[in-house]
Design an enzyme around this catalytic site. Structure first.
Site, PDB file in Angstrom:
ATOM      1  CB  VAL B  77      -4.923   2.739   8.594  1.00 50.29           C
ATOM      2  CG1 VAL B  77      -3.412   2.659   8.720  1.00 50.29           C
ATOM      3  CG2 VAL B  77      -5.477   1.516   7.883  1.00 50.29           C
ATOM      4  CB  CYS B  78      -3.116   4.911  13.666  1.00 49.83           C
ATOM      5  SG  CYS B  78      -2.280   6.335  14.390  1.00 49.83           S
ATOM      6  CB  ILE B  79      -3.189   9.503  10.098  1.00 52.35           C
ATOM      7  CG1 ILE B  79      -2.452  10.279   9.016  1.00 52.35           C
ATOM      8  CG2 ILE B  79      -3.340  10.334  11.367  1.00 52.35           C
ATOM      9  CD1 ILE B  79      -3.268  11.388   8.402  1.00 52.35           C
ATOM     10  CB  ALA B  82      -0.332   4.994   8.340  1.00 52.23           C
TER      11      ALA B  82
END
Lengths: 130, 130
Positions: B77-79, B82
């Site tokens: 999940v792209c930080i 997110a």
């Protein structure tokens, strides 16, 4: 002779093309796509960008977002050169359909026909469309 | 073939994540490898641990966890995406002073470099989204 800090391990280089199709503020795609472009350049990949459809508005000169309460991120496109991202292509028909010319754009681009863009896309390893 | 999948849309609102899931299952059944699934844009919302869909509907978050476990798929999940949208793992929640964390186990938070790496490592990187 290369400087010691340029002495990186040579990794695989692929051709990454980013196709920007959406206007800059209506959705978050343009902003977040730009983040991927910068990271891909940091990985020393062969990066090119295409602006087509409403995506051509992303690089229109004179953007002012004061009235919509959003950050004007268009200056980032001018900084791409500093990341060695210099292959910027614009779909000719998309510009014309919106009454724009190359002079309306805030970065140097190469204007190509749809047929020429298709050839260019065919030549890529990875095409990411946002 | 070695595949990377990029999912750009959220759960239930959009079919992108369902199509990606069906694709992954079909590809694996044919003997291909799904190396990594990268969740970007609103796609990060697929990783929420807090969704409670109706019992007669699919559970997107859990379906992916099961598929990933069984087939050793790396779910990232792209930080940045997110954080914008209020998805935090335990470490980030603590670092940002938030009351709780909501990334489901089986997903990991990391940077866009993981997407670029998937583009480099995989034979194909497929985008699911608009």
């Amino acid at each position: 002779m290369s400087e010691p800090w340029e002495d990186e391990v040579e990794g695989p280089v692929k051709k990454f093309m980013f196709v920007n199709r959406k206007s800059p503020y209506g959705t978050v795609y343009a902003l977040e796509s730009l983040e991927v472009v910068l990271i891909t350049a940091a990985f020393d990949q062969d990066v090119s960008l295409v602006f087509s459809d409403d995506g051509v508005y992303q690089i229109k000169k004179g953007q002012n977002t004061d009235g919509i309460g959003m950050k004007n991120f268009s200056p980032t496109y001018r900084a791409l050169e500093g990341y060695d991202v210099e292959k910027l292509y614009v779909d000719k028909e998309s510009l014309e359909e919106r009454g724009l010319t190359e002079d309306d754009l805030l970065v140097d681009v190469e204007v190509l026909s749809r047929a020429e863009l298709a050839d260019l896309m065919d030549d890529q390893d990875v095409v990411l469309s946002f | 073939m070695k595949y990377g999948l990029l999912i750009n849309e959220g759960p239930y609102q959009h079919q992108a994540v369902d199509s990606a899931y069906q694709f992954a299952k079909a590809a694996i059944a044919k003997g291909h490898e799904v190396f990594r699934v990268f969740f970007y844009h609103d796609g990060v919302n697929n990783a929420t641990d807090f969704a409670v869909p109706p019992q007669d509907d699919r559970n997107i978050t859990e379906n992916w966890i099961k598929l990933a476990e069984e087939n050793n798929i790396d779910m990232v999940v792209c930080i940045a995406a997110a954080q914008r949208r209020g998805l935090l793992d335990a470490n980030e929640a603590e670092r940002q002073g938030k009351r709780g964390d909501n990334i489901a186990p089986g997903y990991r938070i990391s940077g866009l470099g993981q997407l670029v790496e998937a583009g480099i490592e995989c034979d194909r990187l497929l985008t699911f989204g608009d």
